[in-house]
Write a protein that holds these residues in place. Structure first.
Motif, PDB file in Angstrom:
ATOM      1  N   SER A  29     -27.404 -53.433   6.457  1.00 34.80           N
ATOM      2  CA  SER A  29     -28.597 -54.080   5.944  1.00 34.80           C
ATOM      3  C   SER A  29     -29.398 -54.619   7.123  1.00 34.80           C
ATOM      4  O   SER A  29     -28.809 -55.109   8.097  1.00 34.80           O
ATOM      5  CB  SER A  29     -28.239 -55.229   5.000  1.00 34.80           C
ATOM      6  OG  SER A  29     -29.394 -55.985   4.664  1.00 34.80           O
ATOM      7  N   ASP A  31     -31.101 -57.270   6.950  1.00 35.58           N
ATOM      8  CA  ASP A  31     -31.284 -58.698   6.716  1.00 35.58           C
ATOM      9  C   ASP A  31     -29.949 -59.425   6.644  1.00 35.58           C
ATOM     10  O   ASP A  31     -29.008 -58.970   5.989  1.00 35.58           O
ATOM     11  CB  ASP A  31     -32.031 -58.939   5.396  1.00 35.58           C
ATOM     12  CG  ASP A  31     -33.403 -58.293   5.390  1.00 35.58           C
ATOM     13  OD1 ASP A  31     -34.091 -58.392   6.424  1.00 35.58           O
ATOM     14  OD2 ASP A  31     -33.766 -57.699   4.360  1.00 35.58           O
ATOM     15  N   PHE A  33     -27.656 -62.596   5.251  1.00 36.38           N
ATOM     16  CA  PHE A  33     -27.620 -63.229   3.933  1.00 36.38           C
ATOM     17  C   PHE A  33     -28.160 -64.660   4.048  1.00 36.38           C
ATOM     18  O   PHE A  33     -27.666 -65.441   4.868  1.00 36.38           O
ATOM     19  CB  PHE A  33     -26.199 -63.249   3.373  1.00 36.38           C
ATOM     20  CG  PHE A  33     -26.102 -63.883   2.027  1.00 36.38           C
ATOM     21  CD1 PHE A  33     -26.580 -63.230   0.903  1.00 36.38           C
ATOM     22  CD2 PHE A  33     -25.542 -65.147   1.878  1.00 36.38           C
ATOM     23  CE1 PHE A  33     -26.516 -63.828  -0.353  1.00 36.38           C
ATOM     24  CE2 PHE A  33     -25.464 -65.754   0.639  1.00 36.38           C
ATOM     25  CZ  PHE A  33     -25.951 -65.089  -0.486  1.00 36.38           C
ATOM     26  N   HIS A 395     -29.960 -57.881  -2.548  1.00 35.54           N
ATOM     27  CA  HIS A 395     -29.961 -57.771  -1.090  1.00 35.54           C
ATOM     28  C   HIS A 395     -30.224 -56.317  -0.696  1.00 35.54           C
ATOM     29  O   HIS A 395     -29.676 -55.389  -1.297  1.00 35.54           O
ATOM     30  CB  HIS A 395     -28.622 -58.227  -0.510  1.00 35.54           C
ATOM     31  CG  HIS A 395     -28.718 -58.593   0.943  1.00 35.54           C
ATOM     32  ND1 HIS A 395     -29.091 -59.845   1.362  1.00 35.54           N
ATOM     33  CD2 HIS A 395     -28.519 -57.858   2.072  1.00 35.54           C
ATOM     34  CE1 HIS A 395     -29.096 -59.888   2.692  1.00 35.54           C
ATOM     35  NE2 HIS A 395     -28.763 -58.688   3.141  1.00 35.54           N
ATOM     36  N   TYR A 397     -30.196 -52.827   1.462  1.00 35.99           N
ATOM     37  CA  TYR A 397     -29.238 -52.061   2.261  1.00 35.99           C
ATOM     38  C   TYR A 397     -29.804 -50.675   2.524  1.00 35.99           C
ATOM     39  O   TYR A 397     -30.730 -50.208   1.839  1.00 35.99           O
ATOM     40  CB  TYR A 397     -27.884 -51.965   1.559  1.00 35.99           C
ATOM     41  CG  TYR A 397     -27.881 -51.042   0.349  1.00 35.99           C
ATOM     42  CD1 TYR A 397     -27.431 -49.731   0.444  1.00 35.99           C
ATOM     43  CD2 TYR A 397     -28.349 -51.495  -0.891  1.00 35.99           C
ATOM     44  CE1 TYR A 397     -27.432 -48.887  -0.664  1.00 35.99           C
ATOM     45  CE2 TYR A 397     -28.355 -50.667  -2.002  1.00 35.99           C
ATOM     46  CZ  TYR A 397     -27.888 -49.360  -1.880  1.00 35.99           C
ATOM     47  OH  TYR A 397     -27.908 -48.532  -2.974  1.00 35.99           O
TER      48      TYR A 397
END
Length: 460
Positions: A29, A31, A33, A395, A397
């Protein structure tokens, strides 16, 4: 600021050619968390609470051995363990030794979080260190910062030492080799103490001349006087380590220190059941303090020890309101929202091994597992634990099949890494494992996202 494709490119470019987990993959990912600042502060406080909890566990066991607390406490905790290992764990040389790394597995829920367990020999230290370094290149709010995990692990072996890994734990060898290599590459700082001196004279992030860290195989390890050990092997695995007697002798003669300490009783999941037992309530209140006791009650899930000892006819098992554990085998699927776990001293006692969710099992299989747990209690105790369902998060990915970014709706296991540094407990990083929404047991898997944690302003 880097765009998402640039971030993914930077992550791939930073990936060690030797890998981090042997034969393990995960989803990338761009980003980290995100968590709120208030939650980061809560995590920092949790670290000290868990250190005090582990210290109280150590004390309770020893008081039980001495007859100053009920004998059944030590009897439970020693069940299934070799007599020589029990004797070693009670040695005065290691009486006060506690784990230097504390890693709870937190399940993030709608109400906040719950502690699934505290990992005694945690993996992910090197992985989280690498993730923190890599993501810090484009995000300055990573929990622990770029070098937090390295600083924390260096505090465990401040004068260098050996990271001893058994074949059973070989999956984690690459990440620990990454840690050792980074520590060895740190620049020495003029004026620090010589090897063998106390760690407090070496500044954080500095390596004294002559210090070295190395990863070695447990199966043929030869201890060296004054060279401390980080143990990356489970205690049930000792029969498979031919030279372990030499290492234990060196510890007993105080020629080396080893962490986590050789204390199988500290590595039991049944501590959560002992925490909730009414006869021990005043001990926990006194040793933890009222505030810590109540705070831990909020996050330690209610747990039971599956002891087959018959109860008096007028007694019932708390909160389940049953008189015999075999009645639990008759629970409906709705009432089986319970986790059945091996307590500890077993090849099934780590990761998601030896864990089953009652509501996911056919009734006959659930009943069989309850019966097996009662039958094997004296050699391999099991606990039952209230199941808390994880909250759903979105989220991003990278989907390698489609070659594009997608959004996963998943549940999160958050693993903060706390290091005990001269009696101060420091949060040095937090690994987030985001698994697809249909998974109920949260652990690393090929279709999970693994990322570090960052502090961000969030709106629910």
């Amino acid at each position: 600021m880097l765009v998402q494709d640039d971030k993914l490119g930077a992550i791939r470019a930073a990936f060690p050619k030797e890998g981090l987990f042997a034969e393990k993959d995960w989803l990338l990912s761009p980003d980290a968390f995100p968590i709120e600042k208030d939650f980061e502060r809560e995590l920092e406080q949790l670290g000290h609470r868990l250190f005090v909890f582990q210290r109280a566990c150590n004390q309770l066991y020893q008081l039980s051995v001495k007859g100053k607390q009920p004998a059944w406490i030590a009897r439970y905790l020693d069940a299934g363990k070799p007599a020589e290992l029990i004797e070693f764990s009670r040695g005065k040389e290691i009486r006060d030794d506690l784990p230097r790394v504390i890693r709870p597995d937190l399940v993030l829920t709608e109400e906040g979080y719950t502690i699934a367990e505290i990992d005694s020999v945690p993996g992910g230290i090197g992985l989280t260190g690498w993730l923190n370094q890599t993501y810090s290149a484009f995000n300055k709010e990573i929990v622990g910062g770029a070098d937090g995990m390295l600083d924390g692990f260096q505090s465990v072996l401040p004068n260098g030492g050996d990271i001893v890994i058994a074949e059973e734990s070989a999956t984690y060898r690459p990440e620990m080799e990454w840690i050792a290599a980074r520590l060895n590459n740190r620049q020495p700082v003029a004026g620090v103490a010589d090897p063998g001196s106390k760690a407090k004279s070496t500044p954080a992030g500095a390596t004294a001349p002559g210090y070295s860290w190395r990863v070695v195989s447990a199966e043929n390890y030869e201890p060296q006087d004054g060279r401390d050990v980080y143990r990356f092997f489970e205690l049930f695995d000792l029969p498979n380590i031919p030279s372990i007697d030499k290492t234990l002798r060196a510890v007993a003669e105080e020629k080396i220190k080893i962490t986590p300490p050789i204390k199988p009783y500290l590595e039991e999941k049944m501590w959560f059941a002992l925490f909730w037992m009414q006869p021990l309530r005043e001990f926990w209140r006194r040793e933890l303090g009222e505030k810590y006791f109540l705070k831990l009650q909020e996050v330690i899930p209610y747990s039971w020890l599956l002891d087959p000892t018959p109860l008096p006819q007028h007694a019932v098992i708390p909160r389940l309101e049953i008189q015999d554990w075999r009645e639990a085998g008759k629970f409906s699927q709705k009432d089986r929202d319970l986790l059945l776990k091996v307590s500890g001293f077993s090849p099934l006692g780590w990761g998601s091994h030896g864990v089953s969710l009652g509501s996911d099992l056919p009734h006959t299989e659930w009943q069989r597992r309850i019966d097996d747990a009662l039958t094997t209690f004296d050699s391999s105790p099991m606990i039952l634990q209230k199941f808390h369902k994880g909250r759903l998060f979105d989220h991003q990915y990278w989907d390698s099949n489609s070659g594009e970014l997608k959004v996963m709706k998943g549940r999160v296991r958050l693993c903060p890494y706390f290091f005990v540094e001269q009696d101060k407990v420091k949060l040095r990083g937090a690994l987030a494992t985001i698994v697809p929404a249909d998974k109920k047991l949260l652990h690393g898997m090929s279709d999970a996202i693994l990322v570090p944690t960052k502090v961000a302003d969030l709106e629910r």
